[in-house]
Every structure is written in structure tokens, then in C-alpha cells.
Motif scaffolding. Structure first.
Motif, PDB file in Angstrom:
ATOM      1  N   PHE A  72      31.618 -22.833 -54.446  1.00  0.00           N
ATOM      2  CA  PHE A  72      32.997 -22.671 -54.896  1.00  0.00           C
ATOM      3  C   PHE A  72      33.958 -22.319 -53.753  1.00  0.00           C
ATOM      4  O   PHE A  72      35.128 -22.657 -53.788  1.00  0.00           O
ATOM      5  N   ARG A  74      35.308 -19.375 -52.884  1.00  0.00           N
ATOM      6  CA  ARG A  74      36.362 -18.495 -53.363  1.00  0.00           C
ATOM      7  C   ARG A  74      35.909 -17.062 -53.111  1.00  0.00           C
ATOM      8  O   ARG A  74      34.737 -16.736 -53.372  1.00  0.00           O
ATOM      9  N   VAL A  76      35.753 -13.699 -54.445  1.00  0.00           N
ATOM     10  CA  VAL A  76      35.928 -13.162 -55.791  1.00  0.00           C
ATOM     11  C   VAL A  76      34.959 -12.015 -56.037  1.00  0.00           C
ATOM     12  O   VAL A  76      33.782 -12.111 -55.679  1.00  0.00           O
ATOM     13  N   TYR A  93      33.805 -16.163 -68.224  1.00  0.00           N
ATOM     14  CA  TYR A  93      33.617 -15.502 -66.929  1.00  0.00           C
ATOM     15  C   TYR A  93      34.976 -14.998 -66.464  1.00  0.00           C
ATOM     16  O   TYR A  93      35.975 -15.695 -66.626  1.00  0.00           O
ATOM     17  N   GLN A  97      40.080 -12.522 -57.561  1.00  0.00           N
ATOM     18  CA  GLN A  97      40.091 -13.303 -56.328  1.00  0.00           C
ATOM     19  C   GLN A  97      41.197 -12.812 -55.395  1.00  0.00           C
ATOM     20  O   GLN A  97      42.268 -12.422 -55.856  1.00  0.00           O
ATOM     21  N   HIS A 108      39.236 -28.130 -54.661  1.00  0.00           N
ATOM     22  CA  HIS A 108      38.073 -28.698 -55.358  1.00  0.00           C
ATOM     23  C   HIS A 108      38.424 -28.906 -56.833  1.00  0.00           C
ATOM     24  O   HIS A 108      39.512 -28.574 -57.269  1.00  0.00           O
ATOM     25  N   HIS A 110      36.343 -29.194 -60.969  1.00  0.00           N
ATOM     26  CA  HIS A 110      35.093 -29.013 -61.708  1.00  0.00           C
ATOM     27  C   HIS A 110      35.302 -29.181 -63.206  1.00  0.00           C
ATOM     28  O   HIS A 110      36.442 -29.232 -63.686  1.00  0.00           O
ATOM     29  N   ARG A 116      44.603 -18.588 -63.906  1.00  0.00           N
ATOM     30  CA  ARG A 116      44.903 -17.437 -63.031  1.00  0.00           C
ATOM     31  C   ARG A 116      45.902 -16.557 -63.763  1.00  0.00           C
ATOM     32  O   ARG A 116      46.874 -17.071 -64.332  1.00  0.00           O
ATOM     33  N   HIS A 150      42.462 -28.328 -57.396  1.00  0.00           N
ATOM     34  CA  HIS A 150      43.216 -27.078 -57.204  1.00  0.00           C
ATOM     35  C   HIS A 150      42.809 -26.384 -55.920  1.00  0.00           C
ATOM     36  O   HIS A 150      41.632 -26.349 -55.560  1.00  0.00           O
ATOM     37  N   HIS A 152      44.349 -22.834 -53.385  1.00  0.00           N
ATOM     38  CA  HIS A 152      45.232 -21.666 -53.435  1.00  0.00           C
ATOM     39  C   HIS A 152      45.693 -21.367 -52.010  1.00  0.00           C
ATOM     40  O   HIS A 152      44.868 -21.144 -51.127  1.00  0.00           O
ATOM     41  N   ASP A 164      40.813 -14.471 -62.282  1.00  0.00           N
ATOM     42  CA  ASP A 164      40.333 -15.809 -62.629  1.00  0.00           C
ATOM     43  C   ASP A 164      39.617 -15.722 -63.971  1.00  0.00           C
ATOM     44  O   ASP A 164      38.806 -14.817 -64.165  1.00  0.00           O
ATOM     45  N   LEU A 166      37.348 -18.312 -66.407  1.00  0.00           N
ATOM     46  CA  LEU A 166      36.761 -19.653 -66.553  1.00  0.00           C
ATOM     47  C   LEU A 166      35.705 -19.651 -67.649  1.00  0.00           C
ATOM     48  O   LEU A 166      35.118 -18.606 -67.950  1.00  0.00           O
ATOM     49  N   LEU A 168      32.860 -20.826 -67.275  1.00  0.00           N
ATOM     50  CA  LEU A 168      31.675 -21.177 -66.470  1.00  0.00           C
ATOM     51  C   LEU A 168      30.335 -20.940 -67.159  1.00  0.00           C
ATOM     52  O   LEU A 168      29.469 -21.818 -67.132  1.00  0.00           O
TER      53      LEU A 168
HETATM   54  O1  GTQ Z   1      39.602 -20.537 -57.806  1.00  0.00           O
HETATM   55  O2  GTQ Z   1      38.735 -22.452 -58.265  1.00  0.00           O
HETATM   56  O3  GTQ Z   1      36.536 -17.178 -59.726  1.00  0.00           O
HETATM   57  O4  GTQ Z   1      36.204 -22.535 -58.818  1.00  0.00           O
HETATM   58  C1  GTQ Z   1      35.266 -19.169 -59.757  1.00  0.00           C
HETATM   59  C2  GTQ Z   1      35.187 -20.529 -59.508  1.00  0.00           C
HETATM   60  C3  GTQ Z   1      37.533 -19.179 -59.028  1.00  0.00           C
HETATM   61  C4  GTQ Z   1      38.688 -21.223 -58.247  1.00  0.00           C
HETATM   62  C5  GTQ Z   1      36.443 -18.512 -59.505  1.00  0.00           C
HETATM   63  C6  GTQ Z   1      36.292 -21.211 -59.035  1.00  0.00           C
HETATM   64  C7  GTQ Z   1      37.474 -20.535 -58.778  1.00  0.00           C
END
Ligand code: GTQ
Length: 361
Positions: A72, A74, A76, A93, A97, A108, A110, A116, A150, A152, A164, A166, A168
Motif C-alpha cells: 500500500f 501508506r 498508517v 478497517y 495516516q 494506486h 484497489h 478520508r 488516488h 495524497h 482512513d 476502508l 479492507l
Molecule cells: O491511502 O490509499 O489506511 O490504500 C490503507 C490502504 C490507506 C490509502 C490505508 C490504503 C490507503
């Protein structure tokens, strides 16, 4: 469920056990409490902001984003429900971050949906989604729908931090979609839209020449209206909340509660898998109830406690807490408080499994 005591395991011959194991099988009665990659009973739990802050400060000074291994990429800090070992719940999840001044979290996309919620932001901190730069100002909520590029980009001179959220654990773990992930060839995707583009297409005026055909970005198909990239500015959201509190009655369980709607439909849920509400609590304790969907909360402002079973989770600004499925709970604000409520309820509703009730007294 708690890890099973080996003594409670049903007796099986060594031969049978080995046979099952060799074939990557386990008996249903030993795994049925572990579906959804759950390895234990979720506990009510809270992560205090000061502890989160210390942790993100630590990783920020130790680990530049550029040094992170492939994946990823990131930076976090992830609240872990001890019973699960990998996330705060087995569907939703959350993580906190950070991006330092001058840093970029590379582009990236997914299969998981993301959003956010800005904690420390400013107009020069931008999340770039589907070709548009969205400034991340305090309390803004920005969607990153499934399969949209996306990245940042922090062009300010202050560290930015945000929540964040998600799906996931549900999408990448339970549905085994780990492979639906792609890095952009560039660190920063090209900005191809003017600022405000996505917002402008979902107001009172909509494109007359084309109706949404409901087509879903990426390799997916389905029957839900896709969520667009979208920024919900806090000023407007807070104004709607306060107008409601001035004029209407609160919900007994949720206080004055406003959904972040999918701008394409004007209705909940924001994502097919997750629903979000801003909840203003200012009329004393709410009524206890329970339901089979999980609830994760982020404290936008104020102080108070949420009582879950026998436990009191005492919260203040920017804390994160979780109310596990089926636990009786109610909120008790200390004066006025605003919570961001997040739930996987849409997943339950999609399969006609949602249930809620008040405790019989
Ligand atoms: O910012 O795209 O906390 O892909 C976990 C996976 C943030 C992100 C996360 C992610 C992102």
C-alpha cells in the motif's frame, strides 16, 4: 468467539485429523465461529487520540513514505481489535495516516472502497482522486471509490493527519480480493480535472445528455449505483445538523443523525459496504439498543461515554472506538458532542440479515 479450549474439541482420531489437515480442511464445528477471518470475540475497545498521536509522530519520524516496502505504501497506525489481530473489525478497517510536508503517498487503486476524514488538514494538503485535487481541510470527508486512482500530496508546511476508513477486511480478506490492486506508473497521477468538477456534476443540475448507466469502475459488476469521488465540506454538514437539532426531534438511539449520502442517489449508504453518519448528541443519554451490524466511531468533538455491555468507553475529541455486534449500548454525552458513526449495516441489509432491538427491561 474466544479461542477454543483444546479440551473442548470434539474427539477425532489422529488419522482423520491428519487427513483433514493434509487436504486443507477443518471440521465445521471447529471453524464456524471463525468465519470472516475472525479469530475471537470482538471486544468493545477505545483508542485514545493522545496515544494515536504519539504513535503517528513516532512512525513519521522513523519512516519516510519513500522507504516503505512495496504494497500500500501508506504510513498508517492501525487500531487492532485484539480478538481479531488484524483490524478494528472483520468488515471495516480504520487507520490514521500522516503525510509530512513535501511528501507524496504514491498513486494506486484497489477494489476496496475508502474515505478520508481530515483531522489535521489545510488547503495545500490534497488527496487526488480520479483526476481531481481535493483539498483536505479540517473535518472534510472525501470519498475514494473502488478502483479510482488516488495519491495524497502534502504541499503545505505542516504534517497532515486523517482517518482512513476502508472495507479492507471484507473485500480483501473475506471475499479474497487481495489481488485487485494496482500501482500507477507515476508517483502522482496527472491532474486532468479542474477543482470542483466532481462536486459540480452531482448538484441540482445534472448532465442532461447522459444518464448514469450504473456501470462500476474497474473489473467489477453489480447492481448498486457507484459512489463518485466527492468531498463533503464540514461547514455544510454542520449547518444541516444544527438546523435539524433546532427544528426536529432526535432519534432515540442516534441523537440528531445525518447520513452522508451517495451523491448519485441522494440516499444511504455512501458505499455499498459501509454507511456513515454525523451524529449530534445534546439531549442527555440515548436509549440502549443492540444490532448485529458493527459500529465504529470517531469523535468529531466533545466528550462523553458510550456504555457497551458492562463497559464504559470514555471518549474525547478524535478518539476511535468500536461497538461490537449484538452488544447493548447507549451514548452519554457530557453536554454536546458530535460523533462520526460508521457501520457495515448495508452488507447485512443486502442479504436481509439486519436485525436490531431494544433490551427487554
Ligand atoms: O491511502 O490509499 O489506511 O490504500 C490503507 C490502504 C490507506 C490509502 C490505508 C490504503 C490507503
Amino acid at each position: 468467539m474466544a479461542q477454543q479450549d483444546p479440551e473442548e474439541l470434539l474427539e477425532m482420531s489422529t488419522e482423520t485429523r491428519e487427513l483433514l489437515e493434509e487436504n486443507n480442511l477443518r471440521p465445521l464445528w471447529e471453524v464456524e465461529d471463525d468465519f470472516g477471518n475472525t479469530f475471537g470475540d470482538m471486544e468493545p475497545d477505545i483508542w485514545k487520540w493522545e496515544d494515536i498521536q504519539a504513535s503517528i509522530d513516532g512512525i513519521e519520524s522513523d519512516v519516510p513514505i519513500a522507504d516503505l516496502p512495496p504494497g500500500f505504501q501508506r504510513r498508517v497506525a492501525v487500531p487492532i481489535n485484539t480478538a481479531l489481530g488484524n483490524a478494528i473489525s472483520n468488515t471495516i478497517y480504520v487507520g490514521v495516516q500522516t503525510v509530512s510536508p513535501g511528501e507524496t503517498a504514491p498513486s494506486h487503486r484497489h477494489g476496496a472502497n475508502a474515505l478520508r476524514y481530515t483531522i489535521n488538514g489545510n488547503e495545500d494538503m490534497k488527496t487526488v482522486v480520479a483526476g481531481e485535487e481535493f483539498p483536505m481541510e479540517d473535518n472534510d470527508l472525501v470519498t475514494t471509490p473502488q478502483w479510482e486512482w488516488h495519491d495524497h500530496v502534502n504541499d503545505s508546511d505542516e504534517t497532515a493527519a486523517w482517518l482512513d476508513v476502508l472495507d479492507l477486511p471484507l473485500v480483501l480478506d473475506s471475499l479474497n480480493r487481495k489481488n485487485v490492486f494496482e500501482n500507477h506508473e507515476l508517483e502522482r497521477q496527472p491532474v486532468t480535472k479542474t477543482q470542483g468538477y466532481w462536486d459540480s456534476q452531482y448538484g441540482r443540475g445534472r448532465p442532461a445528455d447522459e444518464k448514469s448507466d450504473g456501470s462500476i469502475p474497474g473489473p467489477f459488476e453489480g447492481n448498486r449505483e457507484p459512489t463518485p469521488p466527492y468531498r463533503f465540506g464540514w461547514d455544510e454538514m454542520e449547518e444541516s445538523l444544527r438546523q435539524r437539532a433546532e427544528n426536529d426531534d432526535p432519534d432515540p438511539h442516534d441523537g440528531y443523525s445525518l447520513a452522508y449520502v451517495n451523491p448519485a442517489t441522494g440516499q444511504e449508504p455512501l458505499f455499498p459496504t459501509m454507511s456513515f453518519r454525523a451524529q449530534l448528541l445534546n439531549e442527555g443519554p440515548t436509549d440502549p439498543h443492540f444490532h448485529n451490524a458493527v459500529e465504529v466511531y470517531f469523535v468529531i468533538e466533545g466528550e462523553g461515554a458510550t456504555h457497551v455491555g458492562d463497559e464504559a468507553l470514555e471518549w474525547s475529541q478524535w478518539d476511535i472506538f468500536v461497538v461490537p455486534p449484538d452488544e447493548i449500548h447507549h451514548h452519554e454525552p457530557d453536554g454536546e458532542a458530535i460523533l462520526l458513526g460508521m457501520t457495515d449495516r448495508p452488507v447485512f441489509e443486502a442479504f436481509n440479515f439486519y436485525a436490531e432491538a431494544e433490551p427487554s427491561s
